[in-house]
Design a protein around this motif. Sequence first.
Motif, PDB file in Angstrom:
ATOM      1  N   ASP A  19     -15.834  -4.185  -5.822  1.00 26.65           N
ATOM      2  CA  ASP A  19     -16.309  -5.339  -5.047  1.00 26.65           C
ATOM      3  C   ASP A  19     -15.491  -5.535  -3.767  1.00 26.65           C
ATOM      4  N   GLU A  20     -15.984  -6.441  -2.916  1.00 30.03           N
ATOM      5  CA  GLU A  20     -15.352  -6.648  -1.601  1.00 30.03           C
ATOM      6  C   GLU A  20     -13.898  -7.090  -1.704  1.00 30.03           C
ATOM      7  N   MET A  21     -13.615  -7.976  -2.645  1.00 31.59           N
ATOM      8  CA  MET A  21     -12.235  -8.454  -2.805  1.00 31.59           C
ATOM      9  C   MET A  21     -11.295  -7.291  -3.151  1.00 31.59           C
ATOM     10  N   SER A  22     -11.706  -6.459  -4.098  1.00 29.85           N
ATOM     11  CA  SER A  22     -10.890  -5.302  -4.485  1.00 29.85           C
ATOM     12  C   SER A  22     -10.748  -4.340  -3.322  1.00 29.85           C
ATOM     13  N   GLU A  23     -11.854  -4.106  -2.644  1.00 29.31           N
ATOM     14  CA  GLU A  23     -11.841  -3.183  -1.513  1.00 29.31           C
ATOM     15  C   GLU A  23     -10.842  -3.667  -0.452  1.00 29.31           C
ATOM     16  N   TYR A  24     -10.884  -4.944  -0.153  1.00 23.54           N
ATOM     17  CA  TYR A  24      -9.980  -5.517   0.842  1.00 23.54           C
ATOM     18  C   TYR A  24      -8.524  -5.370   0.393  1.00 23.54           C
ATOM     19  N   LYS A  25      -8.256  -5.740  -0.856  1.00 24.22           N
ATOM     20  CA  LYS A  25      -6.896  -5.679  -1.399  1.00 24.22           C
ATOM     21  C   LYS A  25      -6.378  -4.238  -1.410  1.00 24.22           C
ATOM     22  N   LEU A  26      -7.221  -3.313  -1.855  1.00 22.21           N
ATOM     23  CA  LEU A  26      -6.822  -1.905  -1.922  1.00 22.21           C
ATOM     24  C   LEU A  26      -6.574  -1.341  -0.520  1.00 22.21           C
ATOM     25  N   ASN A  27      -7.500  -1.604   0.400  1.00 28.02           N
ATOM     26  CA  ASN A  27      -7.330  -1.106   1.770  1.00 28.02           C
ATOM     27  C   ASN A  27      -6.035  -1.630   2.372  1.00 28.02           C
ATOM     28  N   GLU A  28      -5.770  -2.909   2.179  1.00 29.54           N
ATOM     29  CA  GLU A  28      -4.560  -3.514   2.723  1.00 29.54           C
ATOM     30  C   GLU A  28      -3.326  -2.796   2.172  1.00 29.54           C
ATOM     31  N   TYR A  29      -3.328  -2.559   0.867  1.00 30.20           N
ATOM     32  CA  TYR A  29      -2.195  -1.881   0.234  1.00 30.20           C
ATOM     33  C   TYR A  29      -2.062  -0.443   0.738  1.00 30.20           C
ATOM     34  N   PHE A  30      -3.158   0.315   0.698  1.00 34.11           N
ATOM     35  CA  PHE A  30      -3.103   1.728   1.086  1.00 34.11           C
ATOM     36  C   PHE A  30      -2.634   1.892   2.533  1.00 34.11           C
ATOM     37  N   TYR A  31      -3.195   1.098   3.444  1.00 34.99           N
ATOM     38  CA  TYR A  31      -2.831   1.228   4.857  1.00 34.99           C
ATOM     39  C   TYR A  31      -1.400   0.764   5.127  1.00 34.99           C
ATOM     40  N   SER A  32      -0.912  -0.211   4.344  1.00 31.91           N
ATOM     41  CA  SER A  32       0.471  -0.646   4.554  1.00 31.91           C
ATOM     42  C   SER A  32       1.452   0.422   4.072  1.00 31.91           C
ATOM     43  N   GLU A  33       1.081   1.130   3.008  1.00 32.40           N
ATOM     44  CA  GLU A  33       1.940   2.189   2.478  1.00 32.40           C
ATOM     45  C   GLU A  33       1.844   3.474   3.295  1.00 32.40           C
ATOM     46  N   LYS A  34       0.650   3.744   3.797  1.00 34.66           N
ATOM     47  CA  LYS A  34       0.377   5.019   4.471  1.00 34.66           C
ATOM     48  C   LYS A  34      -0.671   4.786   5.563  1.00 34.66           C
ATOM     49  N   PRO A  35      -0.238   4.378   6.755  1.00 35.59           N
ATOM     50  CA  PRO A  35      -1.168   3.975   7.819  1.00 35.59           C
ATOM     51  C   PRO A  35      -2.224   5.014   8.194  1.00 35.59           C
ATOM     52  N   ASN A  36      -1.935   6.302   7.971  1.00 33.43           N
ATOM     53  CA  ASN A  36      -2.898   7.346   8.363  1.00 33.43           C
ATOM     54  C   ASN A  36      -3.816   7.778   7.228  1.00 33.43           C
TER      55      ASN A  36
END
Length: 100
Positions: free
Chosen positions: A59-76
Motif C-alpha cells: 500500500d501507499e503508506m508502506s511504499e512511502y515508508k520503504l522508499n524513505e528508508y531505502f533512499y536514506s540508506e542508499k541514495p542511488n
Amino acid sequence: MEKIQILVIGRHPEILATVVRLVNNNPDWNATGCLSDEEAIAAFSTQDFKLVLLGGGVDEMSEYKLNEYFYSEKPNIKVVQHFGGGSGLLSAEIFEALVS
C-alpha cells in the motif's frame, strides 16, 4: 561476475514466490523476497541490493515508508513498481532500471 542483488517485496506469498523464481531465472540476478516492511528493511541492511522491486499489495503508506528508508540508506538505489504482466515485462522493467 557477481550476481546483481534484487530485493522483491510483495504481500501475496504465492505471487512473491513466482516473481522471485522469475527473477532468479536470469543467471546474473539473485532475488530475495520479503512479505513485510520489517523483513524488507532487515534484509536491505544486510545485503548490497542494486534494485528494489515493489510488487502488488504494497500500500501507499508502506511504499512511502520503504522508499524513505531505502533512499536514506542508499541514495542511488533503484526502486521499481511491478504490477504483474508476465516474465517478459518483469525482465524488461529490471533491465531498464539497472541501465538507467
